[in-house]
Design an enzyme around this catalytic site. Structure first.
Site, PDB file in Angstrom:
ATOM      1  N   GLU A 162      60.141  25.154  42.319  1.00  0.00           N
ATOM      2  CA  GLU A 162      59.437  26.382  41.965  1.00  0.00           C
ATOM      3  C   GLU A 162      58.756  27.000  43.181  1.00  0.00           C
ATOM      4  OE1 GLU A 162      56.658  25.839  38.750  1.00  0.00           O
ATOM      5  OE2 GLU A 162      58.205  25.010  37.429  1.00  0.00           O
ATOM      6  N   ASP A 204      61.240  19.959  34.505  1.00  0.00           N
ATOM      7  CA  ASP A 204      59.967  19.242  34.383  1.00  0.00           C
ATOM      8  C   ASP A 204      59.272  19.623  33.070  1.00  0.00           C
ATOM      9  OD1 ASP A 204      59.160  21.784  34.949  1.00  0.00           O
ATOM     10  OD2 ASP A 204      57.863  21.258  36.653  1.00  0.00           O
ATOM     11  N   SER A 205      59.878  20.560  32.325  1.00  0.00           N
ATOM     12  CA  SER A 205      59.381  20.823  30.963  1.00  0.00           C
ATOM     13  C   SER A 205      59.443  19.541  30.140  1.00  0.00           C
ATOM     14  CB  SER A 205      60.203  21.931  30.296  1.00  0.00           C
ATOM     15  OG  SER A 205      61.589  21.670  30.424  1.00  0.00           O
ATOM     16  N   GLU A 251      61.950  33.556  35.695  1.00  0.00           N
ATOM     17  CA  GLU A 251      61.315  33.267  34.422  1.00  0.00           C
ATOM     18  C   GLU A 251      60.262  34.310  34.057  1.00  0.00           C
ATOM     19  OE1 GLU A 251      60.136  29.185  33.953  1.00  0.00           O
ATOM     20  OE2 GLU A 251      59.026  29.580  32.104  1.00  0.00           O
ATOM     21  N   LYS A 295      66.095  21.705  41.802  1.00  0.00           N
ATOM     22  CA  LYS A 295      65.455  23.001  41.625  1.00  0.00           C
ATOM     23  C   LYS A 295      64.001  22.857  42.065  1.00  0.00           C
ATOM     24  CE  LYS A 295      64.042  24.599  37.396  1.00  0.00           C
ATOM     25  NZ  LYS A 295      62.612  24.837  37.600  1.00  0.00           N
ATOM     26  N   ASP A 312      64.872  18.717  38.479  1.00  0.00           N
ATOM     27  CA  ASP A 312      63.709  19.531  38.844  1.00  0.00           C
ATOM     28  C   ASP A 312      62.777  18.737  39.770  1.00  0.00           C
ATOM     29  OD1 ASP A 312      62.469  21.941  38.642  1.00  0.00           O
ATOM     30  OD2 ASP A 312      61.857  21.725  36.545  1.00  0.00           O
TER      31      ASP A 312
HETATM   32  N1  LIG Z   1      59.310  23.918  25.409  1.00  0.00           N
HETATM   33  C1  LIG Z   1      59.158  24.591  26.518  1.00  0.00           C
HETATM   34  N2  LIG Z   1      59.790  25.772  26.668  1.00  0.00           N
HETATM   35  C2  LIG Z   1      59.653  26.504  27.784  1.00  0.00           C
HETATM   36  O1  LIG Z   1      60.264  27.576  27.881  1.00  0.00           O
HETATM   37  C3  LIG Z   1      58.848  25.996  28.829  1.00  0.00           C
HETATM   38  C4  LIG Z   1      58.226  24.746  28.635  1.00  0.00           C
HETATM   39  N3  LIG Z   1      58.382  24.082  27.491  1.00  0.00           N
HETATM   40  N4  LIG Z   1      57.475  24.194  29.601  1.00  0.00           N
HETATM   41  C5  LIG Z   1      57.479  24.777  30.897  1.00  0.00           C
HETATM   42  C6  LIG Z   1      57.505  26.237  30.806  1.00  0.00           C
HETATM   43  C7  LIG Z   1      56.312  26.853  30.149  1.00  0.00           C
HETATM   44  N5  LIG Z   1      56.863  28.042  29.560  1.00  0.00           N
HETATM   45  C8  LIG Z   1      56.206  28.895  28.690  1.00  0.00           C
HETATM   46  C9  LIG Z   1      55.222  28.400  27.850  1.00  0.00           C
HETATM   47  C10 LIG Z   1      54.585  29.239  26.951  1.00  0.00           C
HETATM   48  C11 LIG Z   1      54.903  30.589  26.909  1.00  0.00           C
HETATM   49  C12 LIG Z   1      54.196  31.472  25.953  1.00  0.00           C
HETATM   50  O2  LIG Z   1      53.574  31.012  25.048  1.00  0.00           O
HETATM   51  N6  LIG Z   1      54.326  32.761  26.115  1.00  0.00           N
HETATM   52  C13 LIG Z   1      53.777  33.749  25.198  1.00  0.00           C
HETATM   53  C14 LIG Z   1      52.972  34.780  25.960  1.00  0.00           C
HETATM   54  C15 LIG Z   1      51.706  34.237  26.500  1.00  0.00           C
HETATM   55  C16 LIG Z   1      50.842  35.284  27.148  1.00  0.00           C
HETATM   56  O3  LIG Z   1      51.350  36.318  27.624  1.00  0.00           O
HETATM   57  O4  LIG Z   1      49.649  35.053  27.173  1.00  0.00           O
HETATM   58  C17 LIG Z   1      54.929  34.441  24.487  1.00  0.00           C
HETATM   59  O5  LIG Z   1      54.698  34.998  23.409  1.00  0.00           O
HETATM   60  O6  LIG Z   1      56.069  34.395  24.993  1.00  0.00           O
HETATM   61  C18 LIG Z   1      55.885  31.077  27.756  1.00  0.00           C
HETATM   62  C19 LIG Z   1      56.539  30.223  28.634  1.00  0.00           C
HETATM   63  C20 LIG Z   1      58.268  28.101  29.832  1.00  0.00           C
HETATM   64  N7  LIG Z   1      58.598  26.706  29.987  1.00  0.00           N
HETATM   65  C1  LIG Z   2      62.241  26.498  31.609  1.00  0.00           C
HETATM   66  C2  LIG Z   2      63.112  25.945  32.662  1.00  0.00           C
HETATM   67  C3  LIG Z   2      63.729  26.985  33.529  1.00  0.00           C
HETATM   68  C4  LIG Z   2      62.389  24.948  33.478  1.00  0.00           C
HETATM   69  O1  LIG Z   2      62.014  25.161  34.574  1.00  0.00           O
HETATM   70  C5  LIG Z   2      62.104  23.658  32.880  1.00  0.00           C
HETATM   71  O2  LIG Z   2      62.688  23.337  31.857  1.00  0.00           O
HETATM   72  O3  LIG Z   2      61.321  22.909  33.435  1.00  0.00           O
END
Ligand SMILES: Nc1nc(=O)c2c([nH]1)NC[C@@H]1CN(c3ccc(C(=O)N[C@@H](CCC(=O)O)C(=O)O)cc3)CN21
Ligand SMILES: CC(C)C(=O)C(=O)O
Length: 782
Positions: A199, A128-129, A266, A197, A167
């Protein structure tokens, strides 16, 4: 229950390990990741953990993925994988039980589904990303069943083999097991995905059970569950505290009990994901969960560098596709604006008589236009047969196998300063400060030397000198310019080149070239090396580049330069452009083709992020040169496997050039005649066997049928051309046979590989070196 499991872990003495490792991870997680990635090819048990887990990464790159290019044919064919059997849930289970890591990548449409499948990835997730990367939403919560279905259908069409997981979007299953089953069935029924899948943990056990009972495999998803982003307060690390970690563990066990066949974990600490992986009997697929899970998943657009809104820390970018897209789009814009696209290769012609008939009534009004149109039509007609040349020539070199192995420091003999300076020079002189053009000397003014000179001088990209022993050519260039006859038919007169018989003229004003491009015949390399050494003698930052045919030229240049005490780098490349000097001062571009540049110091490193600083700088310098060539209109890419490049070309040349020379025929004849075709095959088989024994990965693979097909295509594409070897024989000149078939014979004999056909044809060409009085170009042209 939990307590009991924890005891087991403690007893197995791994907890200490986790704690130790957790600290290490905190201290230097980047290094560890680098370690994981770079050691991937070796038997990597992630030594830092000293893991006994059968889920640790091992060296089995059994994905069957062959990302190396084996010709556009395979790109366009739907199947290139050797293992094109559909992956089933049993295959996944088996892999897991054998301790082999599982791979999963998201895909959202036909093309991405096809790519992921072709790469031999085990599972595709239509995540669903898609709401974020496809539709630009800020989170995944707005994604609907209809959207997931729409995208899943497209992915399924592109996929042949991978196990596809769809998803369940937010709101499609939470309310009741009945909703969950209905929507899961709808997703499978309407799209044919293999599994779904969803969540969430323990609280959704009942829905998962119901879906599993309905006969649909379910993949769980715990840790950071993005659909609950709002309650987490952002996309944040989960399971940081002992309490949170316990909760995640409980969720994992609940999902296993509910019947999930696998669980996505995740964004949780490595130690939490690893420990629960060991406690489970089903595979875990990690994303931002360290290296101890049973598999890994990443979002397609993240790992390929195509999504720029954010980059989670856990994403490794294996490519920067966005950069290529930008380059391509701006090239298109530039070419359309300057009217250089479409050229005749990308246009259609009509029969001359039809055009004449159509234009005649208009003739009286616009005579000039008619002549012009007839001419343009004839140019397109001429090039029609070459169309495939251009469109198939844009192939990736073998760069996608991103092992990202950092280069051994000792491997680069390069002086840091030299590279830094080269980089600065290349960048500043050419790319930024247009007034200070780099000084380039082209040594050798044959077809290729003249073609490259013309292209580099034409856009005023370089202060260009040519050194040649051919007086009439030199005189023409100095007095009337170098005339470039382009493929499209138009001619350009290039006046800015300075040509000389005496290389000392190039440096007499005290300024030394930045680049010495060697394009002499292989048998003149030693002499050219002395000239090159002279040319760079006053510029420690200068680079020598050879684009010659055959093996051994780069080495020969390098050793001469080193003997003279210089430390300049010698780069190597190959080019598949076709050119011919039609008369003194006139060079004709006869075929488009890619040019590859490589440095022996840059091997296997694909992701420039992973290169050691020295190599990184050299890489940038090489990229700068590639950019200059591209600006000059010579389509250029970098390669990371010099041997593959030069041997790949040697085998092609070994089959075409000597046969055409001995038979006195244009290249195309060789594939039309059954006997010459068989001779080509035998020469190719021997050449490919030698490469195989030397451990060289040829760009067209190791199957000799594929090799022959590749060579035959080139002969067909250049069917009207007389090979340079034939031209040499006709002119009574020495040929390049020694550095082409000669090296195959030499290496084959060393390795005890039969090379009698190469030897025979080589000896025939060598006998032509003397006996050429009776042949003339006129005879040959008949
Ligand atoms: N393009 C994309 N990649 C992804 O991995 C993803 C999506 N979209 N959409 C659904 C979720 C959202 N996800 C995410 C989105 C942002 C962060 C992020 O910015 N993390 C920061 C830390 C943020 C914090 O701790 O406040 C990092 O530095 O990893 C992590 C996972 C994983 N998934
Ligand atoms: C980041 C992966 C595991 C996911 O759930 C998605 O792409 O939606």
């Amino acid at each position: 229950m939990l307590q009991c499991l924890r005891q087991t872990v403690l007893r197995s003495n791994t907890l200490k390990n986790f704690i130790y490792k957790n600290e290490k991870l905190n201290r230097n997680i980047v290094d560890i990741y680098r370690f994981i990635c770079t050691e991937k090819k070796q038997q990597c048990n992630f030594n830092l953990i000293n893991s006994k887990s059968n889920n640790s990464i091992n060296n089995n790159s059994s994905s069957g993925s062959n990302l190396s290019y084996s010709g556009l044919k395979s790109y366009y064919s739907t199947h290139v994988n050797s293992e094109d059997k559909k992956v089933t849930i049993l295959d996944l289970k088996k892999k897991y039980q054998e301790g082999k890591p599982l791979t999963m990548v998201t895909a959202y449409d036909y093309c991405s589904g096809k790519e992921v499948d072709r790469a031999g990835i085990d599972m595709i997730l239509v995540g669903d990303s898609l709401g974020m990367v496809m539709l630009g939403e800020k989170s995944t919560t707005s994604v609907t069943m209809d959207q997931v279905i729409h995208h899943s259908k497209a992915v399924i069409k592109g996929n042949k083999r991978a196990f596809v997981v769809g998803d369940m979007p937010f709101g499609s299953f939470e309310a009741s097991p009945r909703d969950a089953v209905q929507n899961a069935i709808r997703l499978v029924k309407e799209t044919q995905v293999d599994a779904i899948k969803l969540e969430g943990g323990k609280k959704h056990q009942d829905k998962i059970k119901a879906i599993v009972e309905a006969g649909i495999p379910v993949m769980g998803h715990i840790g950071l569950t993005p659909q609950s982003v709002s309650s987490f307060g952002g996309f944040k690390l989960q399971g940081k505290t002992a309490e949170e970690a316990n909760k995640i563990l409980e969720d994992a066990l609940a999902l296993q009990e509910a019947g999930c066949f696998a669980i996505v974990i995740e964004m949780v600490p490595h130690a939490v994901a690893t420990s629960l992986t060991r406690m489970l009997k089903i595979p875990t697929i990690g994303i931002g969960a360290g290296n101890g899970t049973s598999g890994q998943v990443l979002v397609y657009h993240d790992m390929l560098g195509m999504y720029s809104d954010f980059l989670p820390k856990f994403v490794k970018q294996y490519a920067n596709i966005s950069k290529h897209i930008q380059e391509a789009l701006s090239n298109f814009k530039q070419e359309v604006t300057s009217r250089s696209f479409p050229d005749s290769l990308h246009s259609f012609s009509m029969k001359e008589n039809e055009l004449n008939e159509y234009l005649t009534p208009l003739d009286n009004q616009k005579k000039i236009e008619k002549q012009q149109l007839l001419y343009e039509n004839s140019e397109i007609l001429k090039n029609t047969s070459k169309k495939s040349t251009v469109s198939t020539s844009i192939q990736e070199p073998n760069t996608t196998q991103s092992v990202s192995k950092p280069l051994d420091d000792n491997n680069t003999k390069l002086n840091n300063n030299i590279i830094e300076n080269v980089k600065k020079q290349m960048n500043s002189k050419v790319l930024e400060d247009k007034k200070k053009k780099p000084k380039v000397v082209v040594i050798g003014a044959g077809a290729m030397g003249s073609f490259f000179s013309a292209k580099l001088a034409q856009n005023n990209l370089a202060d260009l000198w040519m050194v040649s022993g051919w007086k009439e050519h030199v005189d023409h260039i100095n007095k009337k310019g170098l005339i470039l006859h382009n493929i499209g038919g138009e001619t350009q007169e290039i006046r800015s080149i300075k040509a000389t018989l005496d290389s000392l003229d190039v440096i007499k004003d005290g300024s030394y070239p930045d680049l010495a491009l060697v394009l002499v015949k292989s048998n003149s390399t030693k002499q050219a090396a002395l000239t090159a050494a002279k040319m760079i003698s006053g510029n420690p930052n200068a680079v020598v580049l050879t684009l010659q045919n055959g093996i051994g030229n780069r080495e020969s240049l390098e050793s001469c330069i080193q003997e003279k005490g210089y430390k300049n780098v010698v780069w190597q490349g190959v080019t598949s452009n076709g050119a011919q000097v039609v008369s003194p001062g006139h060079v004709k571009h006869t075929g488009h083709g890619l040019t590859y540049l490589a440095s022996p110091n840059l091997k296997l490193g694909v992701n420039s992020e992973m290169l050691q600083p020295k190599s990184k700088e050299e890489h940038q310098a090489l990229e700068a040169l590639s950019e200059i060539l591209n600006q000059a209109g010579i389509l250029t890419q970098l390669s990371y496997d010099v041997d593959s490049l030069v041997w790949g070309k040697v085998v092609v040349n070994a089959a075409i050039n000597p046969l055409s020379a001995v038979l006195g025929v244009p290249n195309g004849y060789l594939v039309q005649n059954e006997y010459s075709k068989q001779m080509m095959k035998k020469i190719i088989v021997e050449g490919m066997d030698v490469c195989k024994a030397k451990g060289i990965r040829l760009p067209y693979g190791e199957d000799s049928e594929e090799g022959f097909k590749y060579v035959a295509q080139i002969a067909e594409r250049t069917k009207a051309n007389y090979s340079s070897m034939l031209q040499d024989v006709i002119r009574g000149q020495q040929t390049e046979i020694d550095s082409i078939n000669g090296v195959i014979v030499e290496e084959g004999e060393k390795l005890d590989i039969p090379v009698q056909y190469n030897k025979m044809i080589m000896e025939m060409v060598l006998s032509c070196h003397k006996k050429n009085d009776h042949i003339s170009l006129a005879t040959c042209n008949k």
